[in-house]
Design an enzyme around this catalytic site. Structure first.
Site: not given
Ligand code: NAD
Ligand code: LMR
Length: 332
Positions: A193, A165
């Protein structure tokens, strides 16, 4: 942490889910020195479930055919006790995949027993200073469950992957600001996440200049940029029919390099919360961290959390605590 001081002796890296698609991109990087450098030999211990052993055998043939001088022993097994024995680094990629229509709770109910079972074995047979990276989803909560089931492993030796990410966000800033990613700093991934993750561009700079204007200002960041990053994994699945693998493998290497070797930059890692930024202990939360080398890290404290950022951070923390409760209920 002894990982990088053993250079004449092979380090043992265990990878679970070794016949899966992330591993197919990851294993050649591990075998050819992309993690610890070209003078550090490695042993690879590869774990799969019995139905995937034939595919794993093919992967092992290919690993042999790389002819890497760094790759010493390869172990392929469906026995976690064999796979985790003497492991210095464990990369937990293997997990039950989310199927269409599957709720998060169903995913947890499949993965909690896997991570609990593996935890107890790791505690018994891995190196006493083992460092563990959880990749399989739900990664943050799997890390929490693992730590609860293996209290003899220091919780700070267990981290979960949010570097993908982070990398996605750095790359987006670079593209918007027309610089290379090496010129991007200050991006932080907060939380889970999952789609509640908070990619924070408040302090992002490109070539030393604030990036927020080139990204459209706060309103556009809220309405377009943050959702773009939050949904990036789903967009890849939609386009490819399979989840991110090449970029996940690179993020695993980046995460482990920062964590185990050290990094001058501030990076994002999901680590056990110590109460920083009002996130209570008990969950693995992605924070800005400074990696000091040899597996040591500290959460960067003192960053100002704006009124814009706070609801995002609260929402992703709330989701993690809800997952924690569900996962603990499943494990009892
Ligand atoms: P995949 O389905 O291609 O491979 C997973 C492999 O794990 C399979 O080969 C399967 O047989 C194996 N496996 C299942 N249960 C196992 C067990 N108990 N022990 C050992 N192996 C087991 O999936 P993939 O694309 O490689 O993704 C793996 C995981 O990583 C998924 O959970 C995915 O959602 C997650 N993921 C996380 C991130 C992240 O940034 N954290 C990014 C991408 C994917
Ligand atoms: C990703 O971020 O690409 C993956 O975690 C998506 C998924 O559900 O596997």
């Amino acid at each position: 942490m002894t990982v990088i001081t053993k250079s004449d002796k092979p380090l043992t890296i265990t990878v679970t889910g070794a016949a899966g698609q992330i591993s197919y991109s990851l294993l050649p990087l591990l075998a050819t020195g992309k993690l610890f450098g070209r003078s550090q030999p490695v042993n690879l211990h590869l774990l799969e479930i019995p139905p995937a052993m034939s595919a794993l055998n093919g992967v092992v043939m290919e690993l042999q055919d790389l002819a890497s001088p760094l790759l010493r022993n390869i172990v392929q097994t469906s026995d976690p006790t064999v796979a985790f024995r003497d492991a210095d680094v464990i990369i937990l990629v293997g997990a039950f995949p989310r199927r269409k229509g599957m709720a998060r709770r169903d995913l947890l109910s499949k993965n909690v027993p896997i991570f609990t079972g593996h935890a107890q074995i790791m505690a018994d047979v891995a190196s006493s200073d083992v460092h563990i990276l959880v990749v399989g989803n739900p990664a943050n909560t799997n890390a929490m469950i693992l730590s609860r089931a293996a209290p003899s492993i220091p919780s700070r030796n267990i981290t979960a992957l949010t570097r993908l990410d982070h990398n996605r966000s750095c790359s987006l800033v670079a593209r918007k600001c027309h610089v290379t990613t090496s010129k991007v700093e200050g991006v932080v991934m907060w939380g889970n996440h999952s789609a509640t993750q908070y990619p924070d561009f408040t302090r992002a700079t490109a070539g030393g200049k604030p990036a927020i204007h080139a990204m459209g200002g706060e309103e556009t960041v809220a309405s377009e940029v943050i959702p773009f990053i939050q949904k990036r994994g789903a967009s890849v699945i939609e386009a490819r029919g399979a989840s991110s693998a090449m970029s996940a493998a690179q993020a695993i290497i980046d995460h482990l390099q920062s964590w185990l070797i050290g990094d001058d930059r501030i990076v994002s890692m999901a680590v056990p919360s110590d109460g920083s930024y009002g996130v209570k202990e008990g969950v693995w939360f992605s924070f800005p961290v400074r990696c000091l080398g040899s597996g040591e890290y500290e959460i960067v404290t003192g960053l100002e959390i704006s009124a814009f950022a706070k609801p995002y951070i609260d929402a992703t923390a709330d989701e993690l605590f809800a997952e924690r409760e569900e996962a603990i209920a499943i494990s009892q």
